[in-house]
Design an enzyme around this catalytic site. Structure first.
Site, PDB file in Angstrom:
ATOM      1  N   ASP A   1      14.966 -18.928  34.759  1.00 20.40           N
ATOM      2  CA  ASP A   1      14.104 -19.124  36.036  1.00 20.40           C
ATOM      3  C   ASP A   1      13.261 -17.604  36.100  1.00 20.40           C
ATOM      4  O   ASP A   1      12.294 -17.719  35.925  1.00 20.40           O
ATOM      5  CB  ASP A   1      15.072 -19.270  37.172  1.00 20.40           C
ATOM      6  CG  ASP A   1      14.219 -19.731  38.428  1.00 20.40           C
ATOM      7  OD1 ASP A   1      13.017 -19.785  38.282  1.00 20.40           O
ATOM      8  OD2 ASP A   1      14.530 -19.315  39.640  1.00 20.40           O
TER       9      ASP A   1
ATOM     10  N   TYR B   1      23.157 -22.611  39.474  1.00 20.03           N
ATOM     11  CA  TYR B   1      22.288 -23.432  40.059  1.00 20.03           C
ATOM     12  C   TYR B   1      22.968 -24.815  40.244  1.00 20.03           C
ATOM     13  O   TYR B   1      22.537 -25.735  40.517  1.00 20.03           O
ATOM     14  CB  TYR B   1      21.108 -23.937  39.072  1.00 20.03           C
ATOM     15  CG  TYR B   1      19.924 -23.008  39.381  1.00 20.03           C
ATOM     16  CD1 TYR B   1      20.191 -21.625  38.755  1.00 20.03           C
ATOM     17  CD2 TYR B   1      18.781 -23.691  39.869  1.00 20.03           C
ATOM     18  CE1 TYR B   1      18.953 -20.918  39.004  1.00 20.03           C
ATOM     19  CE2 TYR B   1      17.754 -22.793  39.955  1.00 20.03           C
ATOM     20  CZ  TYR B   1      17.647 -21.275  39.607  1.00 20.03           C
ATOM     21  OH  TYR B   1      16.594 -20.536  39.766  1.00 20.03           O
TER      22      TYR B   1
ATOM     23  N   LYS C   1      23.686 -11.923  29.816  1.00 22.96           N
ATOM     24  CA  LYS C   1      24.003 -10.653  30.470  1.00 22.96           C
ATOM     25  C   LYS C   1      25.532 -10.646  30.391  1.00 22.96           C
ATOM     26  O   LYS C   1      26.305 -10.492  31.130  1.00 22.96           O
ATOM     27  CB  LYS C   1      23.711 -10.847  32.089  1.00 22.96           C
ATOM     28  CG  LYS C   1      24.163  -9.758  32.883  1.00 22.96           C
ATOM     29  CD  LYS C   1      22.955  -8.743  32.427  1.00 22.96           C
ATOM     30  CE  LYS C   1      23.427  -7.165  33.423  1.00 22.96           C
ATOM     31  NZ  LYS C   1      22.741  -6.105  32.915  1.00 22.96           N
TER      32      LYS C   1
END
Ligand code: NAD
Length: 408
Positions: free
Chosen positions: A297, A152, A219
């Site tokens: 998100d 982002y 992740k």
């Protein structure tokens, strides 16, 4: 109003809240005016019901989005950002991101310019709200999403652009990494400083609210030096700043037989894809979730769906210098101006804001009124179509119902 005053911040980050604080608001685009009208009336009435004439919010409108463009010729004027900084707290409706005009999302820009580094989204089931879960009452989580970096950060170059070609050449010449010449390029920065301040906020919240766990969702098995580092720095900040109050999941099982010692918060981590299963299958095992921007998100919208969808999901963007509370959904342009949509997301964001300034009697009144109005089966179209026998009412009528309840 004569006795209105600004909210101020002390050196330790605590707030000074006057009885008549000035709070800025952005009405928002699309359905924004409908839900803001409903939310502001409900918030005002809750404060009145809780504190009579002794407290009152003095609203100050600031402009962003289409209204700002019409009035000031800019989508996000500096004076709006300055007013939010000056008054410390704002609440906003959704904003349109103009497509194809080279303008980045206004919401992302507000978060970055004001350094609102924690996007906080509580997801708690409210009785009688239709849910796809078998046991929705087990859903009570709060997501702390890092708000300023990750993909982002807006560092990206279009396929074929000079920027993309330069990066591709650099990688080839200096790193012996060979990418297709027509690749688009995006950069994913995740830093120690920004991770630690986000995770510290999540842990503080768990401690202050007596919650049993903070889960680092990442992740890191694939993206070792960004998401993996997020996880590692998360554990580090727990040790560095909250050693007395936290234990790791390994310690919990190695030293305490899986039984959480009183007053402790367990810090655990989960791989992002697995976390999506966990919040469906074992929601009761998760309380606070701290995660980088993109995961945050995805997961916050996914768990919002477990408790009634976006129309019911509140949110806040919190920084050290100021905070902006907001409906988490967009402008739903199809429904704009129809007095139709569910105002709960913004009303519940207002309740979060009241909690944040310590006016908890008023926020409790709002939550109780929402619960009871939904129990009565008088709801807006989105919930009405899922509740058998419900009466569909307008956005403004829903607000009126809440106000009636709060007066009782
Ligand atoms: P959206 O959230 O506006 O709408 C998607 C659908 O969700 C709607 O069609 C509607 O069915 C439902 N919905 C949304 N809010 C609802 C409510 N309060 N009550 C009942 N149903 C509701 O998403 P979108 O269509 O992808 O985006 C539209 C615009 O909003 C875009 O310009 C986008 O950039 C912007 N947006 C803004 C924000 C923000 O301001 N924080 C967030 C997301 C999208």
């Amino acid at each position: 109003m004569e006795n209105m005053k600004k909210i101020t911040i002390n050196n330790d980050g605590s707030l000074n809240i006057p009885d008549f604080p000035v709070i800025t608001y952005i009405e928002g685009d699309g359905i924004g005016p409908d839900i803001w009208s409903a939310a502001s009336t409900v918030i005002d009435n809750a404060v009145l019901a809780a504190y009579a004439e002794n407290k009152k919010i003095c609203w100050l409108e600031v402009y962003a989005g289409e209204k700002a463009y019409q009035k000031k010729g800019e989508w996000l004027p500096d004076e709006t950002l300055n007013a939010i900084r000056e008054h410390v707290i704002a609440i906003k409706g959704p904003l349109t991101t103009p497509v194809g005009k080279g303008i980045r999302s206004l919401n992302v820009t507000i978060r970055q310019k004001l350094d609102l580094y924690a996007c906080v989204r509580p997801v708690k089931y409210i009785d009688h709200v239709p849910s796809p879960m078998k046991n929705p009452e087990k859903v009570d989580m709060i997501v702390f999403r890092e708000n300023t970096e990750d993909v982002y950060a807006g560092i990206e170059w279009e396929s074929g652009s000079d920027g993309a070609s330069s990066v591709i050449s650099f990688l080839k010449d200096k790193m012996e990494i060979f990418l297709p010449e027509d690749s688009g390029i995006g950069i994913k920065p995740i830093s120690e400083k920004n991770t630690k301040r986000l995770v510290a906020k999540a842990i503080s919240y768990a401690i202050d609210n007596g919650l049993s766990s903070v889960t680092l969702m990442h992740k890191g098995n694939i993206m070792k030096f960004t998401e993996g580092a997020f996880c590692q720095w998360g554990y580090e900040v727990a040790k560095e700043r909250f050693d007395e109050k936290t234990i790791t999941e390994n310690e919990l099982f190695d030293k305490h037989n899986g039984k959480l010692p009183k007053g402790k918060v367990v810090i655990k981590d989960r791989i992002a894809d697995m976390m999506f299963q966990q919040v469906l299958l074992r929601p009761e095992d998760y309380k606070v979730i701290a995660t980088p921007n993109l995961n945050g998100d995805y997961i916050s919208d996914a768990i919002a769906a477990q408790v009634g969808g976006l129309g019911m999901a509140p949110g806040a963007n919190i920084g050290d210098k100021c905070s902006v509370f907001e409906a988490t959904h967009g402008t739903a342009p199809r429904y704009a101006g129809q007095d139709k949509v569910n105002p709960c997301s913004l009303i519940l964001s207002g309740a979060m804001m009241l909690d944040y300034i310590g006016w908890k009697k008023a926020s409790a009144l709002i939550r109780d009124a929402i619960k009871s109005t939904i129990k009565d089966g008088t709801v807006t179209y989105d919930l009405a179509r899922q509740i058998e026998g419900a009466t569909k009412i307008k956005c403004s009528e829903f607000a009126d119902k809440l106000i009636e309840k709060m007066k009782c």
